[in-house]
Write a protein that holds these residues in place. Structure first.
Motif: not given
Length: 258
Positions: A110-115, A128-134, A136-142, A224-231
């Motif tokens: 329902r909610s993941a810290g992002v819409r 769980l992998s989605f949370f780790m990616w968002e 520890h990878a996506l937000q730091p990159a943004a 994408h690079r971060g996703a390779c680590r968590f998925f």
């Protein structure tokens, strides 16, 4: 040839039996140490303990991948880790919708810290992998590329009872997609805090531009690079035409990073 009396005699090479006994002793010592750590006889910081539960908030280190994979393999451990994330979700009953289709140990996110738009149905390992990616990878990159966070993620769907999409010109494959078991999510775009929208279709750097200084393209590359680590699998536009407008993220399959 005469021996030089000034040189010490050569030491005899250790026998095969002695070498074997030495290796056995080392293995026994390592096994005893591992058993002591696993049973709590010897306490070490959780950060350095491979048997400690995954700490979803801790900065990733060299053991994070091992702990994440262990959590994904064990349903109870996965749900325990998911409960730490702060995401809002509801548990879904196990179901079978067709040959090779259905899911177990899944949630509706329902909610993941992002819409997220529509609430995706994801297996616990995928959520769980989605949370780790968002986190520890996506937000730091943004924050690195734009100095602000991602507030929304556009996706093209998660659970769907279908086969692998091999592209418009490919023959249909007999194998089920990871979407068929709620183990995949297709990410098409991001929205930043200032309202800027970044889509994979428009901003992904194509093969004709090997290098770029466009922050939007760099953010997508980082994501994408971060996703390779968590998925287990992360496929993007460089994989084939069927993925030209999204990242296909999945768990449970073969390790792929394309």
């Amino acid at each position: 040839m005469a021996l030089d009396p000034s040189e010490p005699p050569a030491k005899p090479a250790p026998s095969r039996r002695k070498r074997w006994l030495g290796m056995a002793a080392v293995c026994a010592a390592l096994a005893a140490a591992a058993w002591a750590v696993a049973t709590g006889t010897i306490e070490i910081p959780e950060r350095f303990n491979p048997w400690a539960p995954l700490d979803v908030a801790a900065p990733p280190d060299w053991l994070t991948g091992f702990k994440l994979e262990r959590a994904r393999r064990e349903p109870a451990r996965c749900l325990a880790a998911l409960a730490q994330t702060g995401m809002q979700y509801e548990l879904l009953p196990d179901r079978v919708t067709g040959p090779g289709c259905g899911f177990r140990n899944a949630v509706r996110l329902r909610s993941a810290g992002v819409r997220l738009g529509t609430a995706p149905s994801l297996s616990c390992p995928m959520a769980l992998s989605f949370f780790m990616w968002e986190r520890h990878a996506l937000q730091p990159a943004a924050r690195q590329r734009f100095g602000q966070p991602v507030v929304a993620i556009e996706h093209l769907g998660s659970y769907a009872c279908r086969n692998v999409n091999r592209g418009d010109d490919a023959m249909p494959g007999p194998s089920r997609s990871r979407h068929a078991t709620a183990d995949a999510l297709d990410v098409a775009g991001l929205t930043l805090a200032d309202g800027r929208r970044i889509t994979v279709l428009q901003a992904w750097p194509r093969s004709s531009a090997a290098s770029t200084d466009d922050p939007a393209a760099l953010l997508l590359r980082d994501a994408h690079r971060g996703a390779c680590r968590f998925f287990n699998g992360a496929l993007g536009p460089d994989y084939n035409a069927a993925h030209r407008d999204h990242f296909h993220l999945e768990t449970g399959g073969y390790d792929m990073c394309r």
